[in-house]
Scaffold this motif. Structure first.
Motif, short mmCIF file in Angstrom:
data_model
loop_
_atom_site.label_atom_id
_atom_site.label_comp_id
_atom_site.label_asym_id
_atom_site.label_seq_id
_atom_site.Cartn_x
_atom_site.Cartn_y
_atom_site.Cartn_z
N LYS A 4 -7.32 -3.58 -15.45
CA LYS A 4 -6.94 -3.94 -14.08
C LYS A 4 -6.56 -2.67 -13.32
CE LYS A 4 -6.94 -8.46 -14.89
NZ LYS A 4 -7.89 -9.34 -14.32
N CYS A 5 -6.52 -2.75 -11.99
CA CYS A 5 -6.18 -1.58 -11.18
C CYS A 5 -4.74 -1.13 -11.46
CB CYS A 5 -6.40 -1.87 -9.70
SG CYS A 5 -5.26 -3.06 -8.98
N PRO A 6 -4.43 0.14 -11.22
CA PRO A 6 -3.09 0.67 -11.51
C PRO A 6 -1.93 -0.10 -10.89
CG PRO A 6 -4.59 2.49 -11.21
CD PRO A 6 -5.36 1.24 -10.84
N PRO A 7 -1.98 -0.52 -9.62
CA PRO A 7 -0.84 -1.30 -9.10
C PRO A 7 -0.61 -2.60 -9.86
CG PRO A 7 -2.14 -0.43 -7.29
CD PRO A 7 -2.93 -0.17 -8.55
N VAL A 8 -1.67 -3.30 -10.23
CA VAL A 8 -1.52 -4.55 -10.98
C VAL A 8 -0.98 -4.26 -12.38
CG1 VAL A 8 -2.78 -6.48 -11.99
CG2 VAL A 8 -3.22 -5.83 -9.63
N GLN A 9 -1.45 -3.19 -13.01
CA GLN A 9 -0.93 -2.81 -14.33
C GLN A 9 0.57 -2.58 -14.29
OE1 GLN A 9 -3.01 0.43 -16.37
NE2 GLN A 9 -4.76 0.06 -15.04
N GLN A 10 1.05 -1.99 -13.19
CA GLN A 10 2.46 -1.66 -13.06
C GLN A 10 3.26 -2.75 -12.35
OE1 GLN A 10 2.02 2.16 -11.12
NE2 GLN A 10 2.10 3.22 -13.09
N GLN A 11 2.63 -3.91 -12.18
CA GLN A 11 3.25 -5.07 -11.56
C GLN A 11 3.82 -4.74 -10.18
OE1 GLN A 11 5.92 -6.37 -14.64
NE2 GLN A 11 4.28 -7.41 -15.73
N ARG A 12 3.04 -3.95 -9.42
CA ARG A 12 3.42 -3.61 -8.06
C ARG A 12 2.52 -4.36 -7.10
NH1 ARG A 12 2.58 2.16 -6.81
NH2 ARG A 12 0.84 1.96 -8.22
N SER A 13 2.91 -4.38 -5.85
CA SER A 13 2.09 -4.97 -4.81
C SER A 13 0.80 -4.16 -4.68
CB SER A 13 2.85 -4.96 -3.48
OG SER A 13 2.05 -5.51 -2.47
N CYS A 14 -0.29 -4.84 -4.55
CA CYS A 14 -1.59 -4.18 -4.52
C CYS A 14 -2.25 -4.38 -3.17
CB CYS A 14 -2.46 -4.78 -5.62
SG CYS A 14 -4.04 -3.98 -5.82
N CYS A 15 -2.92 -3.37 -2.68
CA CYS A 15 -3.80 -3.45 -1.51
C CYS A 15 -3.09 -3.86 -0.23
CB CYS A 15 -4.95 -4.41 -1.77
SG CYS A 15 -5.80 -4.06 -3.28
N ASN A 16 -1.96 -3.29 0.03
CA ASN A 16 -1.26 -3.63 1.28
C ASN A 16 -1.86 -2.93 2.44
OD1 ASN A 16 0.52 -5.33 0.02
ND2 ASN A 16 1.92 -3.67 -0.47
#
Length: 69
Positions: A57-69
């Motif tokens: 998965k993309c890095p933001p999703v891996q780190q449980q952060r908001s993605c693609c804002n």
């Protein structure tokens, strides 16, 4: 947690696999297969092509952060 920054994308059309470096600060919404030239878009519910077709998965999703804002 350190994010995985490379993912292998597999084309659902022709099965071609390609290792790609993922951006850490943006989503990759379109990806053109280098073999059959089809343009991939994320599946419903996914934020980017890596989340839909990648081995990681993309890095933001891996780190449980908001993605693609």
């Amino acid at each position: 947690m350190v994010a995985i920054l490379e993912s292998v994308i597999m084309c659902p059309n022709c099965g071609h696999q390609e290792a790609e470096t993922m951006p850490t600060d943006a989503c990759m919404y379109f990806y053109e297969c280098t073999s059959c030239k089809i343009v991939l878009k994320p599946l419903s519910g996914d934020c980017c092509v890596f989340c839909s077709y990648g081995a990681a998965k993309c890095p933001p999703v891996q780190q449980q952060r908001s993605c693609c804002n």
